[in-house]
Write an enzyme that holds these catalytic residues in place. Structure first.
Site, PDB file in Angstrom:
ATOM      1  N   ARG A 176     -12.984   0.077  -0.684  1.00 21.32           N
ATOM      2  CA  ARG A 176     -11.844   0.590  -1.412  1.00 21.32           C
ATOM      3  C   ARG A 176     -10.628  -0.321  -1.229  1.00 21.32           C
ATOM      4  O   ARG A 176      -9.853  -0.549  -2.165  1.00 21.32           O
ATOM      5  CB  ARG A 176     -11.558   2.009  -0.929  1.00 21.32           C
ATOM      6  CG  ARG A 176     -10.514   2.718  -1.719  1.00 21.32           C
ATOM      7  CD  ARG A 176     -10.854   2.822  -3.184  1.00 21.32           C
ATOM      8  NE  ARG A 176     -10.591   4.168  -3.652  1.00 21.32           N
ATOM      9  CZ  ARG A 176     -10.354   4.503  -4.891  1.00 21.32           C
ATOM     10  NH1 ARG A 176     -10.363   3.593  -5.828  1.00 21.32           N
ATOM     11  NH2 ARG A 176     -10.141   5.727  -5.238  1.00 21.32           N
ATOM     12  N   CYS A 195       0.853  -1.193   0.000  1.00 23.42           N
ATOM     13  CA  CYS A 195       0.000   0.000   0.000  1.00 23.42           C
ATOM     14  C   CYS A 195       0.891   1.245   0.000  1.00 23.42           C
ATOM     15  O   CYS A 195       0.638   2.215  -0.716  1.00 23.42           O
ATOM     16  CB  CYS A 195      -0.878   0.051   1.249  1.00 23.42           C
ATOM     17  SG  CYS A 195      -1.801  -1.453   1.605  1.00 23.42           S
ATOM     18  N   HIS A 221       0.754   4.876  -1.861  1.00 26.09           N
ATOM     19  CA  HIS A 221       0.146   5.963  -1.088  1.00 26.09           C
ATOM     20  C   HIS A 221       1.100   6.671  -0.132  1.00 26.09           C
ATOM     21  O   HIS A 221       0.691   7.549   0.606  1.00 26.09           O
ATOM     22  CB  HIS A 221      -1.075   5.444  -0.339  1.00 26.09           C
ATOM     23  CG  HIS A 221      -2.172   5.009  -1.258  1.00 26.09           C
ATOM     24  ND1 HIS A 221      -2.815   5.879  -2.108  1.00 26.09           N
ATOM     25  CD2 HIS A 221      -2.728   3.788  -1.499  1.00 26.09           C
ATOM     26  CE1 HIS A 221      -3.742   5.224  -2.807  1.00 26.09           C
ATOM     27  NE2 HIS A 221      -3.696   3.940  -2.470  1.00 26.09           N
ATOM     28  N   CYS A 243      -8.191  -1.828  -4.223  1.00 26.64           N
ATOM     29  CA  CYS A 243      -6.740  -1.633  -4.329  1.00 26.64           C
ATOM     30  C   CYS A 243      -6.018  -2.983  -4.301  1.00 26.64           C
ATOM     31  O   CYS A 243      -5.057  -3.186  -5.040  1.00 26.64           O
ATOM     32  CB  CYS A 243      -6.232  -0.705  -3.231  1.00 26.64           C
ATOM     33  SG  CYS A 243      -6.521   1.041  -3.629  1.00 26.64           S
TER      34      CYS A 243
END
Lengths: 271, 106
Positions: A228, A185, A189, A232
């Site tokens: 979400r 992740c 991000h 992802c």
């Protein structure tokens, strides 16, 4: 072989990092973004990708200036909240307080309780029926509850060894590489926030939980934070994990804690 | 994005050095039915990945598809796909060890 040893040395360094306390974790986290984006105010991270992307910011503001596409749905969620008797559950006597309280670590069950988990339990108690986890009713009701807390600050607490363990697991999930693309992740991000991945600019993880459930133009509707997560994971070519499972709740616990001090907002629009 | 790719590739080259990515390897472990042993390896690897939330997106459907091919008598294709699924599960297992203790690099 040398490469391997360096990698292993790096890993043992990370092991040492894994159990740092939330405050120092968040300090380092915020500091990372401060260094990467010196012109972005801390409070502006509630706006996700629009805090970094000047180009789409004006479109975002225009949408918020008008009647946002989710307004009706959120209103409906408010009606449903009463219609299904959710205001009768102890957890939701004060909806604004409920948004601020969740997610929290429940010592009795030794698990993280998300707002959606509490909603599901309350809905079942009141109606005898099951509520979904990702979209539709649960997203509408959760959004209405969060609206009541708009302007208040996220304040997730991680206290005690078991809570810390849940937080650590969520943190490792966030930073661990997984799936066929071998990505974390954080690769998108954190380390590549503000950069482009195909047609999208990547949002900073700081502030990921301030506007949830979010409205997405692509969904043409509202979805929970964990909806979400599923999307992802799929994009990383990892197998999506059920929303409201323990590991997804721990990931949310970590993500919410990283957004501590940011305002909860009713500006839910995302592309 | 380029940087991302490079890190991704370097981790995979590490796993390759560790012998996980030997594409030519045949997972037939001596059983007389090559499909049976290949699919068994894939399934047990995938199951272990699922148990620790590290499964890859497509491994499950590859296993299903391999079974279909095998049932249709396309044994060579079925074995190849089962091996591919097993490779995926091995790579996911390699990721698991690292992911458990992952943390920020800042």
């Amino acid at each position: 072989m040398k490469k391997l040893i360096t990698a292993i040395a790096g890993i043992s360094f990370l092991v040492g990092m894994a159990s740092a306390d939330v405050d120092s974790d968040q300090k380092a986290f915020i500091n990372y973004f401060k260094t990467a984006f010196p012109n972005v105010e801390f409070a502006d991270y509630t706006n996700g990708v629009y805090s970094l992307d000047e180009g789409s910011r004006s479109q975002f503001e225009e949408i918020l200036d008008g009647i946002p596409p989710y307004e009706e749905a959120v209103e409906k969620g408010g009606k449903e909240f009463v219609e299904f008797g959710l205001n009768k559950c102890a957890a939701f006597k004060d909806p604004a307080a409920a948004r601020v309280k969740h997610p929290y670590f429940d010592e009795a069950t030794q698990k993280v309780v998300t707002l959606e988990a509490a909603l599901k339990a309350c809905y079942q108690e009141q109606t005898g029926k099951k509520l979904g986890s990702k979209k539709g009713k649960i997203a509408r009701i959760s959004a209405w509850i969060s609206d009541q807390a708009a302007g208040e600050k996220i304040n997730v607490k991680v206290e005690g060894a078991a809570a810390q363990a849940a937080y650590d697991q969520g943190k490792a999930f966030f930073y661990g590489k997984r799936g066929q693309f071998n990505m974390a992740c954080a690769d998108c991000h954190v380390y590549n926030a503000g950069k482009k991945a195909r047609a999208d600019i990547l949002s900073p993880a700081l502030g990921h939980t301030t506007h949830v459930p979010m409205y997405r133009a692509k969904w043409a509707g509202l979805g929970t934070l964990q909806r979400r997560y599923g999307g992802c994971l799929k994009n990383m070519r990892a197998k999506p994990i059920s929303a409201q499972s323990e590991i997804m709740n721990n990931l949310e616990y970590f993500q919410q804690a990283m957004s501590n001090g940011l305002e909860i907002t009713d500006a839910r629009y995302r592309k | 994005m380029k940087k991302l790719l490079i890190t991704a590739l370097s981790v995979f080259s590490l796993t390759a050095q560790a012998g996980f990515m030997d594409g030519a390897h045949n997972w037939n472990n001596g059983s007389s039915d090559p499909f049976k042993s290949a699919i068994k390896a894939a399934e047990s690897g995938y199951k272990a990945n699922l148990a620790v939330n590290m499964a890859w997106r497509d491994t499950g459907s590859m296993i299903k598809e391999a079974k279909k091919l095998n049932a249709a008598g396309k044994t060579a294709a079925a074995v190849a796909l089962a091996n591919k699924a097993h490779h995926q599960s091995m790579n996911a297992t390699a990721q698991t060890a690292l992911a458990e203790s992952a943390g920020p690099r800042f």
